[in-house]
Design an enzyme around this catalytic site. Structure first.
Site, mmCIF file in Angstrom:
data_model
loop_
_atom_site.group_PDB
_atom_site.id
_atom_site.type_symbol
_atom_site.label_atom_id
_atom_site.label_comp_id
_atom_site.label_asym_id
_atom_site.label_seq_id
_atom_site.Cartn_x
_atom_site.Cartn_y
_atom_site.Cartn_z
ATOM 1 N N THR A 28 0.820 -1.213 0.000
ATOM 2 C CA THR A 28 0.000 0.000 0.000
ATOM 3 C C THR A 28 0.852 1.260 0.000
ATOM 4 O OG1 THR A 28 -1.521 1.263 1.381
ATOM 5 C CG2 THR A 28 -0.102 -0.255 2.526
ATOM 6 N N ASP A 29 0.276 2.352 -0.478
ATOM 7 C CA ASP A 29 0.977 3.644 -0.423
ATOM 8 C C ASP A 29 1.065 4.187 1.007
ATOM 9 O OD1 ASP A 29 -1.705 4.342 -0.057
ATOM 10 O OD2 ASP A 29 -1.750 5.851 -1.647
ATOM 11 N N GLU A 30 0.270 3.606 1.926
ATOM 12 C CA GLU A 30 0.253 4.139 3.299
ATOM 13 C C GLU A 30 1.594 3.947 4.011
ATOM 14 O OE1 GLU A 30 -3.159 3.411 5.679
ATOM 15 O OE2 GLU A 30 -4.537 3.612 4.006
#
Ligand code: NAD
Ligand code: DAU
Length: 354
Positions: free
Chosen positions: A135-137
């Site tokens: 994820t980009d998180e």
């Protein structure tokens, strides 16, 4: 990876993105055998795969990636040529309420799969791929400007993103230390059919339909970069087959929306679809206590993927959102099934008894 006969383990294939991925691979690559390994948590649902469950190149195995022995046994039985690893605890709010489940599944579970792949592929790594879907998180939170690139330093800020960051580090460590043939991608927020209605878009569609309050965290000013789930799956397909081993690819929609603007758009689409007067659904908007540690903005720079592999999103967001709303309105039985039972308890704890 060549498109000859291969057996591929997909973990988390009964979830939102996993079910779209399994469907895509089973239909597009009849020469592959796709083995979907899923624990069927609250987020896993075999009804997501009804249309392909009888295909000869598809097999479902109910198993928990946290069980190391079971993962080794699955590798013994199926002799996987590739792994596409999506199984995870995926909802930020749940990670705030109960971090441990995220630590077990996302970190220990990933380590178990890496160990099984390493053990079984050590004498013959040629042509094997361990693909980790992330994820980009993991990159943290952006201010008003800038984008996440593959070089952005990790700065996870929720138990969910910290657990995904840990798993990414483990995957890279197995590449550098043991030569395990890995690939990683980090994607922005997905939307589309079969998404569990704890996430913003399906939750709000369901609430609007039932005239329930729309709980907007904080001032609704946080920004997310939305991508149609099928475009994510198309990117995974490209990277799995043609991406460089040991490399990371960012995947994103180049499609930033402030939450409140997106929510207003959803309200207006729903008013039209439900034959309500314009402005009716917006009255359901209710500002509630902000999410703890709420990341302000995510935005992905996917130019590496676009340049190297020629991928780009295929669907405009407004059209995709409209299609998504239609799907939920046409699949009320699916929605009713997943929102019965445990969902009610979750909903009370998250939104009513806060
Ligand atoms: P999801 O919650 O809809 O599905 C997760 C699936 O994993 C479920 O089928 C569940 O039963 C299964 N699972 C959970 N724990 C398991 C365990 N211990 N053993 C075996 N199976 C288990 O998640 P999703 O939104 O489809 O996300 C899939 C992956 O993509 C995750 O790794 C997530 O971090 C990543 N991702 C999601 C998004 C997004 O916007 N949803 C964006 C980028 C990356
Ligand atoms: O960026 C990729 C990530 O996107 C994935 O890794 C995660 O698995 C996925 O859940 C998603 O995380 P977000 O936290 O961004 O998604 P969520 O749908 O939970 O929330 C989107 C935005 O909407 C966020 O700013 C919080 C806000 N929100 C969410 C809910 C559920 C609300 O205002 N109210 C809500 O009730």
């Amino acid at each position: 990876m060549e498109k000859t006969k291969k057996t591929i383990m997909v973990t988390g294939g009964a979830g939102f993105i996993g079910s779209h991925l399994v469907r895509h691979f089973v239909n597009k690559y009849p020469e592959y055998r796709i083995v979907n390994v899923d624990k069927l948590t609250y987020a896993g649902n075999l009804a997501n795969l009804k249309d392909i469950e009888d295909k000869p190149n598809y097999k479902f195995v109910k198993a928990d990636i946290v069980n190391a022995e079971e993962m080794q046994q699955l590798f013994d039985v199926y002799r996987f040529d590739g792994v596409i690893h999506l199984a995870a605890e995926s909802h930020v709010d749940r990670s705030i309420a109960n971090p441990n489940a995220f630590i077990y599944t996302n970190i220990v579970g990933t380590a178990n799969l890496l160990n099984a792949a390493r053990f079984h592929w050590k004498d013959n790594p040629e042509g094997k791929v361990f693909y980790h879907v992330s994820t980009d998180e993991v990159y943290g939170s952006l201010g008003e400007t800038g984008f996440f690139t593959e070089e952005t330093s990790y700065d996870p800020r929720s138990p969910y993103s910290a657990s995904k960051a840990s798993s990414d580090h483990l995957v890279r460590a197995y590449f550098h230390t043991f030569g395990l043939p890995v690939k990683i991608s980090n994607c922005s927020n997905n939307y589309g059919s079969y998404q569990f209605p704890e996430k913003l878009i399906p939750l709000f569609i369901n609430n609007i339909q039932h005239n329930k309050p729309l709980p907007v965290y904080g001032k609704g000013e946080n920004i997310r970069d939305w991508l149609w789930v099928v475009d994510h799956v198309r990117a995974i397909d490209e990277i799995f087959h043609r991406g460089q081993t040991g490399e990371t690819y960012n995947i994103g929609g180049n499609n930033e929306w402030k939450n409140i603007d997106l929510i207003r758009l959803m309200c207006s689409i729903m008013d039209r679809k439900l034959g309500r007067d314009a402005g009716t659904s917006e009255k359901l908007i209710t500002y509630v206590k902000d999410r703890a540690g709420h990341d302000l903005r995510y935005a992905i720079d996917s130019s590496k993927l676009q340049k190297e592999l020629g991928w780009k999103p295929s669907l405009q967001f407004e059209e995709g959102l409209e299609k998504t709303v239609d799907w939920y309105l046409e699949n009320t039985e699916w929605l009713e099934n997943v929102t019965s039972g445990d969902y009610k308890k979750y909903y009370e704890e998250q939104y009513v008894n806060r």
